[in-house]
Design an enzyme around this catalytic site. Structure first.
Site, PDB file in Angstrom:
ATOM      1  N   GLY A   8     -57.627 -15.370 106.247  1.00  0.00           N
ATOM      2  CA  GLY A   8     -58.497 -17.480 106.074  1.00  0.00           C
ATOM      3  C   GLY A   8     -58.601 -17.576 107.578  1.00  0.00           C
ATOM      4  N   SER A   9     -58.808 -16.575 108.182  1.00  0.00           N
ATOM      5  CA  SER A   9     -59.387 -16.576 109.236  1.00  0.00           C
ATOM      6  C   SER A   9     -60.850 -17.256 110.310  1.00  0.00           C
ATOM      7  CB  SER A   9     -59.244 -14.571 110.223  1.00  0.00           C
ATOM      8  OG  SER A   9     -60.095 -13.821 109.795  1.00  0.00           O
ATOM      9  N   ASN A  83     -51.659 -17.572 106.231  1.00  0.00           N
ATOM     10  CA  ASN A  83     -52.717 -19.407 106.255  1.00  0.00           C
ATOM     11  C   ASN A  83     -53.691 -19.190 104.815  1.00  0.00           C
ATOM     12  OD1 ASN A  83     -54.141 -21.413 107.696  1.00  0.00           O
ATOM     13  ND2 ASN A  83     -55.644 -20.121 107.629  1.00  0.00           N
ATOM     14  N   SER A 135     -48.161 -27.611 103.243  1.00  0.00           N
ATOM     15  CA  SER A 135     -48.639 -28.180 102.920  1.00  0.00           C
ATOM     16  C   SER A 135     -47.997 -29.376 103.149  1.00  0.00           C
ATOM     17  CB  SER A 135     -49.954 -28.752 102.137  1.00  0.00           C
ATOM     18  OG  SER A 135     -50.238 -30.046 101.948  1.00  0.00           O
ATOM     19  N   TYR A 148     -52.533 -27.230  93.850  1.00  0.00           N
ATOM     20  CA  TYR A 148     -52.238 -26.820  94.490  1.00  0.00           C
ATOM     21  C   TYR A 148     -50.286 -27.101  95.634  1.00  0.00           C
ATOM     22  CZ  TYR A 148     -52.956 -26.759  99.814  1.00  0.00           C
ATOM     23  OH  TYR A 148     -53.257 -26.822 101.095  1.00  0.00           O
ATOM     24  N   ALA A 150     -48.218 -27.718  93.513  1.00  0.00           N
ATOM     25  CA  ALA A 150     -47.114 -26.727  94.155  1.00  0.00           C
ATOM     26  C   ALA A 150     -47.212 -25.575  93.807  1.00  0.00           C
ATOM     27  CB  ALA A 150     -47.148 -27.056  91.741  1.00  0.00           C
ATOM     28  N   LYS A 152     -48.134 -25.021  96.699  1.00  0.00           N
ATOM     29  CA  LYS A 152     -47.208 -25.367  98.035  1.00  0.00           C
ATOM     30  C   LYS A 152     -45.877 -25.442  98.453  1.00  0.00           C
ATOM     31  CE  LYS A 152     -50.982 -24.433 100.607  1.00  0.00           C
ATOM     32  NZ  LYS A 152     -51.328 -23.041 101.895  1.00  0.00           N
TER      33      LYS A 152
END
Length: 240
Positions: A8-9, A83, A135, A148, A150, A152
């Protein structure tokens, strides 16, 4: 020069992590679905240190091949920053099942499989650092982000157990859990909504992507050699 993979850069936090790593004399392979203009400009500034692989983590079948290509082209991998993630905002009862499956696939299955194959390179060299970007929602929850959250939360469990597995190979595994970050998206917030977010923090402001990137640098450093299985929260104290 140690090699770090950042998923995810192309923008946001992933881009900030890449930039800070390059400034600290790491070699970086950025992985993303598309190459942003800012990433392209960063490559021009660091042509021998920053490389790019186009990949969509919806495709979990070819992750092993991706890691094999990176290792063959750039050498042994010292660090992995997981990421890349999706974050659909929606009430569970109305969320489409395909979106639920995609969130689980991209946010849980893909980083676990990627870590599986990257860690082999680390085990061979008896050294390595794995950092999962989580997160605070994994702990606090948030309306409309149940799936989301769950995903993380599950990565935190993955971190703690994998740290025990890989510790004997001198590999550390940690999660960084950012709070609400100051980004281009949040810059659009004004008035009471923005102020209510800031009031949650004892410091009275949002964290920046650079704050979180700094924590990544710390976990890669020798100063963090004895930190593993830990969740580091970077949120200006919002959940304290």
């Amino acid at each position: 020069m140690d090699l770090i993979i950042v998923t995810g850069s192309s923008k946001g936090l992933g881009f900030s992590i890449c930039k800070r790593l390059l400034e600290s004399n790491y070699m970086v392979v950025g992985i993303a679905r598309t190459k942003s203009e800012e990433f392209l400009n960063l490559q021009k500034a660091y042509p021998k240190e920053l490389f790019y692989k186009e990949y969509d983590f919806n495709n979990t079948a070819n992750i092993q091949l991706l890691v094999r290509e990176i290792t063959k082209e750039y050498g042994n991998i010292y660090g992995l920053i997981n990421n890349a993630a999706l974050g659909y905002d929606g009430i569970l009862g109305t969320m489409h099942e395909s979106q639920i499956s995609e969130l689980i696939r991209v946010n849980i299955e893909a980083p676990i499989i990627l870590t599986k194959y990257v860690s082999r390179s680390m085990i061979m060299k008896f050294r390595g650092r794995i950092i999962n970007i989580g997160s605070i929602i994994g702990n606090t929850g948030f309306n409309g982000l149940s799936v989301y959250g769950a995903t993380k939360a599950s990565m935190q469990g993955f971190t703690r157990s994998l740290a025990r597995e890989l510790g004997k190979a001198n590999i550390t595994v940690n999660t960084i859990a950012p709070g609400y970050m100051q980004t281009a998206m949040t810059s659009k917030l004004q008035g009471q909504k923005l102020e209510s977010i800031k009031r949650r923090s004892p410091l009275g402001h949002l964290v920046t992507v650079d704050d979180v990137a700094g924590s990544v640098l710390f976990l890669l450093s020798d100063d963090a050699k004895n930190i593993t299985g830990t969740i580091i929260t970077v949120d200006a104290g919002s959940v304290s």
